[in-house]
Write an enzyme that holds these catalytic residues in place. Structure first.
Site, PDB file in Angstrom:
ATOM      1  N   GLU A 114      25.970 -12.738 -10.833  1.00 16.57           N
ATOM      2  CA  GLU A 114      26.352 -11.356 -10.564  1.00 16.57           C
ATOM      3  C   GLU A 114      27.757 -11.391  -9.992  1.00 16.57           C
ATOM      4  O   GLU A 114      28.081 -12.276  -9.208  1.00 16.57           O
ATOM      5  CB  GLU A 114      25.424 -10.673  -9.545  1.00 16.57           C
ATOM      6  N   TYR A 126      35.051 -16.135 -15.494  1.00 18.58           N
ATOM      7  CA  TYR A 126      33.716 -16.293 -16.065  1.00 18.58           C
ATOM      8  C   TYR A 126      33.732 -16.144 -17.583  1.00 18.58           C
ATOM      9  O   TYR A 126      33.046 -16.880 -18.292  1.00 18.58           O
ATOM     10  CB  TYR A 126      32.744 -15.299 -15.431  1.00 18.58           C
TER      11      TYR A 126
END
Length: 159
Positions: A114, A126
């Protein structure tokens, strides 16, 4: 002992319980609600289910870390932090590279995380590792002003 190269003369090693105070300090500097040292001690005490990776110098001064949680063929990036003086120099990428290399030698095939939807630099990092958004959690991250930020839920394949 696994070691991976990192920028700025650092290397990535497996986290140990003795690193907990440094991890708590770095986490508090990077997040509104930092985790206490005791939480890090608990995570670091069980490397089989919560491996940690630390970016350190030759004296084992910690400049960044990543902690995962493993469950069968899945993993979750619980948290990652880099010393503000070392940000933007590839240390986060080195930490994730070490984690992915380690996970590739395990039964883990998928990793989740998250991230605050306003954290553009983390999201870009990411995405470099193949993470894609699979959902959102509204009101997930508390903010200093009393409001709460939405978290993007992301997933990436391992291997």
């Amino acid at each position: 002992m696994n070691l991976w190269l990192a920028p700025s003369g650092l290397h990535i090693a497996r986290g140990e319980v003795r690193d907990a105070p440094a991890l708590a300090r770095l986490h508090a500097g990077g997040f509104y609600r930092g985790w206490p040292t005791t939480d890090f001690e608990a995570y670091l005490a069980d490397p089989a289910t919560t491996p940690a990776y630390v970016a350190v110098d030759a004296k084992r001064t910690v400049f960044g870390f990543a902690i995962l949680r493993l469950a069968e063929d899945e993993s979750e990036l619980l948290t990652i932090a880099v010393d503000p003086k070392k940000r933007g120099k590839g240390l986060g990428r080195a930490l994730l590279s070490a984690a992915f290399a380690d996970l590739a030698m395990s039964p883990v095939r998928t990793i989740f995380l998250e991230v605050d939807e306003t954290n553009a630099s983390a999201i870009a990092l990411y995405r470099r590792f193949g993470f894609a958004e699979i959902g959102k959690r509204k009101g997930y991250y508390p903010k200093p002003d009393g409001s709460a930020a939405t978290a993007l839920v992301m997933r990436a394949p391992i291997g």
